[in-house]
Design a protein around this motif. Sequence first.
Motif, PDB file in Angstrom:
ATOM      1  N   UNK A 195      -7.687  -0.293 -14.270  1.00  0.00           N
ATOM      2  CA  UNK A 195      -7.429  -1.915 -13.900  1.00  0.00           C
ATOM      3  C   UNK A 195      -6.154  -2.015 -14.299  1.00  0.00           C
ATOM      4  N   UNK A 196      -5.454  -1.725 -15.301  1.00  0.00           N
ATOM      5  CA  UNK A 196      -4.252  -2.013 -16.002  1.00  0.00           C
ATOM      6  C   UNK A 196      -3.139  -1.559 -15.040  1.00  0.00           C
ATOM      7  N   UNK A 197      -3.096  -0.109 -14.580  1.00  0.00           N
ATOM      8  CA  UNK A 197      -2.433   0.235 -13.950  1.00  0.00           C
ATOM      9  C   UNK A 197      -2.425  -0.490 -12.542  1.00  0.00           C
ATOM     10  N   UNK A 198      -3.394  -0.927 -12.162  1.00  0.00           N
ATOM     11  CA  UNK A 198      -3.536  -1.800 -10.862  1.00  0.00           C
ATOM     12  C   UNK A 198      -3.107  -1.131  -9.635  1.00  0.00           C
ATOM     13  N   UNK A 199      -3.339   0.224  -9.537  1.00  0.00           N
ATOM     14  CA  UNK A 199      -3.038   1.015  -8.310  1.00  0.00           C
ATOM     15  C   UNK A 199      -4.341   1.048  -7.552  1.00  0.00           C
ATOM     16  N   UNK A 200      -4.623   0.323  -6.617  1.00  0.00           N
ATOM     17  CA  UNK A 200      -6.102   0.668  -5.873  1.00  0.00           C
ATOM     18  C   UNK A 200      -6.048   1.841  -5.297  1.00  0.00           C
ATOM     19  N   UNK A 221      -0.997   9.663 -14.258  1.00  0.00           N
ATOM     20  CA  UNK A 221      -0.238   8.579 -13.529  1.00  0.00           C
ATOM     21  C   UNK A 221      -0.668   7.256 -13.956  1.00  0.00           C
ATOM     22  N   UNK A 222      -2.023   7.208 -14.051  1.00  0.00           N
ATOM     23  CA  UNK A 222      -2.465   5.790 -14.336  1.00  0.00           C
ATOM     24  C   UNK A 222      -2.261   5.641 -15.786  1.00  0.00           C
ATOM     25  N   UNK A 223      -2.340   6.617 -16.728  1.00  0.00           N
ATOM     26  CA  UNK A 223      -1.832   6.266 -18.069  1.00  0.00           C
ATOM     27  C   UNK A 223      -0.439   5.970 -18.035  1.00  0.00           C
ATOM     28  N   UNK A 224       0.416   6.491 -17.244  1.00  0.00           N
ATOM     29  CA  UNK A 224       1.907   6.016 -17.216  1.00  0.00           C
ATOM     30  C   UNK A 224       2.046   4.618 -16.461  1.00  0.00           C
ATOM     31  N   UNK A 225       1.355   4.384 -15.464  1.00  0.00           N
ATOM     32  CA  UNK A 225       1.635   2.824 -14.987  1.00  0.00           C
ATOM     33  C   UNK A 225       1.076   2.048 -15.944  1.00  0.00           C
ATOM     34  N   UNK A 268       0.800  -0.992   0.067  1.00  0.00           N
ATOM     35  CA  UNK A 268      -0.023   0.130   0.098  1.00  0.00           C
ATOM     36  C   UNK A 268       0.853   1.183   0.006  1.00  0.00           C
ATOM     37  N   UNK A 269       2.025   1.306   0.875  1.00  0.00           N
ATOM     38  CA  UNK A 269       2.804   2.290   0.731  1.00  0.00           C
ATOM     39  C   UNK A 269       3.499   2.517  -0.532  1.00  0.00           C
ATOM     40  N   UNK A 270       3.781   1.438  -1.143  1.00  0.00           N
ATOM     41  CA  UNK A 270       4.223   1.649  -2.554  1.00  0.00           C
ATOM     42  C   UNK A 270       3.441   2.312  -3.332  1.00  0.00           C
ATOM     43  N   UNK A 271       2.078   2.020  -3.256  1.00  0.00           N
ATOM     44  CA  UNK A 271       0.856   2.857  -4.187  1.00  0.00           C
ATOM     45  C   UNK A 271       0.689   4.167  -3.539  1.00  0.00           C
TER      46      UNK A 271
END
Lengths: 218, 218
Positions: B139-144, B90-94, A76-79
Motif C-alpha cells: 500500500x505504501x509503495x502505492x503501485x496498483x 520493487x515494492x520494498x524499494x518504492x 498507469x504507464x509510469x507504474x
Amino acid sequence: MINKSSLCQQAVELLRKRILGQAFLPGQRLDEAALAADLGISRTPLREALKILSAEGLVHVKPRRGCFVAELALDDLDEIFPIMAMLEGRVAYEAALKVRPEDLKRLDALHEKLEKHAAARDVDRYYEVNYVFHDALQELAGNRWLQHMIGDLRKLLRLSRHRSLKLEGRQQESLAEHRALMAALHRRDAETAEEVMKNHLLAQLTALRRMAARQEAA
Amino acid sequence: MINKSSLCQQAVELLRKRILGQAFLPGQRLDEAALAADLGISRTPLREALKILSAEGLVHVKPRRGCFVAELALDDLDEIFPIMAMLEGRVAYEAALKVRPEDLKRLDALHEKLEKHAAARDVDRYYEVNYVFHDALQELAGNRWLQHMIGDLRKLLRLSRHRSLKLEGRQQESLAEHRALMAALHRRDAETAEEVMKNHLLAQLTALRRMAARQEAA
DNA sequence: TCCTTCTATCTTGTATACAAAATAACGCAT
DNA sequence: ATGCGTTATTTTGTATACAAGATAGAAGGA
C-alpha cells in the motif's frame, strides 16, 4: 480460419484483437446483445469471453452496469513500465545464460531485419519484428511464468495508443539498445544483458512521456 | 455475510477460498453440474466463475474435457519465486522512498507482533501478520499494478501445499530478514530494502526446496 | 483373456427464456 | 422551461433446454 475451438475462446481472441486494434473507443461500453449479434453468437459464450478479458484487464465489468473497454492513463504507464523493465530484464538475463550458437544465429537474423526496417522507416514492420525478437528471447529464457506475466502486461500496454517509436530519433536509440543487447548476448554477459534490457524499456517510457508532453502542448 | 453481489462473483470467491484452502485435490476435475448443485446456483454463473479462476491460473480448462484444479510442481516454484522476489523487492524499494514517520510507526507495530508470535511459536498468527505486513508495504509503495501482479502470484503460490515457515529454524531467519528490512526502511535506504526483500523471498524458496527434499527422503 | 467396436450415458458448450435492476421517457407540477 | 416522480423500455444476471462431443460400458471377435 478454422472454427474448431469454442465460441467463447474465439470471442476472446476476436475481441482482444479488436480492443488492442483500437476498434473500440477507450472506456466505451460494450452492449452484450449487440456484440453477440455482431459476432453471430449468443450472450452465453460472449459473457464468458468478457469475464476472461476482464481478468486480463482489457475490460472492466461494473456490476449491473455493463462492460467497459479499459483505458490506460499515463500514470498507469509510469507504474507498468518499471515492472516490465524488471521482467524483461530478467528474461534477458536468463536468455543470456542459456543461449546456444544456433539461437544467436536466429536472433542475429531477426536483428538484421530490425535494422533493415529501421533504415526503411517502416515503423509497423519494425514493431512486428521487435515483438518476434522479444518473444524469441522469452522462449530462450524458458520461464513459463515470466512469459505469462510479460504477455499479460504487454497486452495491457498495447491499450495505450502511444507508439514511442514514432518519436523523432527514438527508433535509432531503440536500435542502438538492441545492438548493445545482441553484443551482451554474444558475450553471454547476463548482467549486462539484463541492464541493457531494463534501460531499453525505461527509455521507452521516457519517450512516451516526452511524446505525451508534446501532444499536451499541441 | 451479505449476498449482494452476483452469483458469479460469489462463486469465484468461494471457489477460490476452497481451492486455496486445499478443499480440492490438486488436479481434481470439477464437475459443473455437481458443483452448481453444491453451490445452489445454475451452471451459467458457475461457468463464468470458472473462466475467471482459469484466467487467474487456479484452474485449467481443457476444452470439452472439463475444469481441473491447478497444481504447482516444484519447478513452478523455482520459476515463480524469483519473479516474486523481484516484484516484492520493487515494492520494498518504492515503499522505502515514500515511507513517512507515521507509516514507520505502523510497520514497527506490525513487526513487534511478528516478533511476539515468533517467540510464542504461533505459526498461523505469524503467517497472518506477515501477510498484513507485506500488504501494508504494498500500500505504501502505492503501485496498483505491482500490487495486482503480486496478488495474483501470491494466490498461485498458495496452491502449493508446502509452507516454508513451518520449517524449524526458518522462522528465526525470516524474522532476522524482517529486522534488516525494517532497519533499511528506517534509514530510507531503498536499495538495501530491495535487496533484503529479494533475498527474503529467495531464502523462502531455498527453505521450500529443503523441505521438499526432506519429504522426498521420508 | 484381452482388444475392438458399437451403443448408451454423461458432460460440456450454446441458445433461449425470464426476472430484476438500471436507464430512458413521459407527464406533471412549480 | 426546469425539476421531480412515475411508468416504460432496455439490459444485465440467472435458469433451463437442447445439441454435439466425450466417456463408459457392453457385446463380439481374435
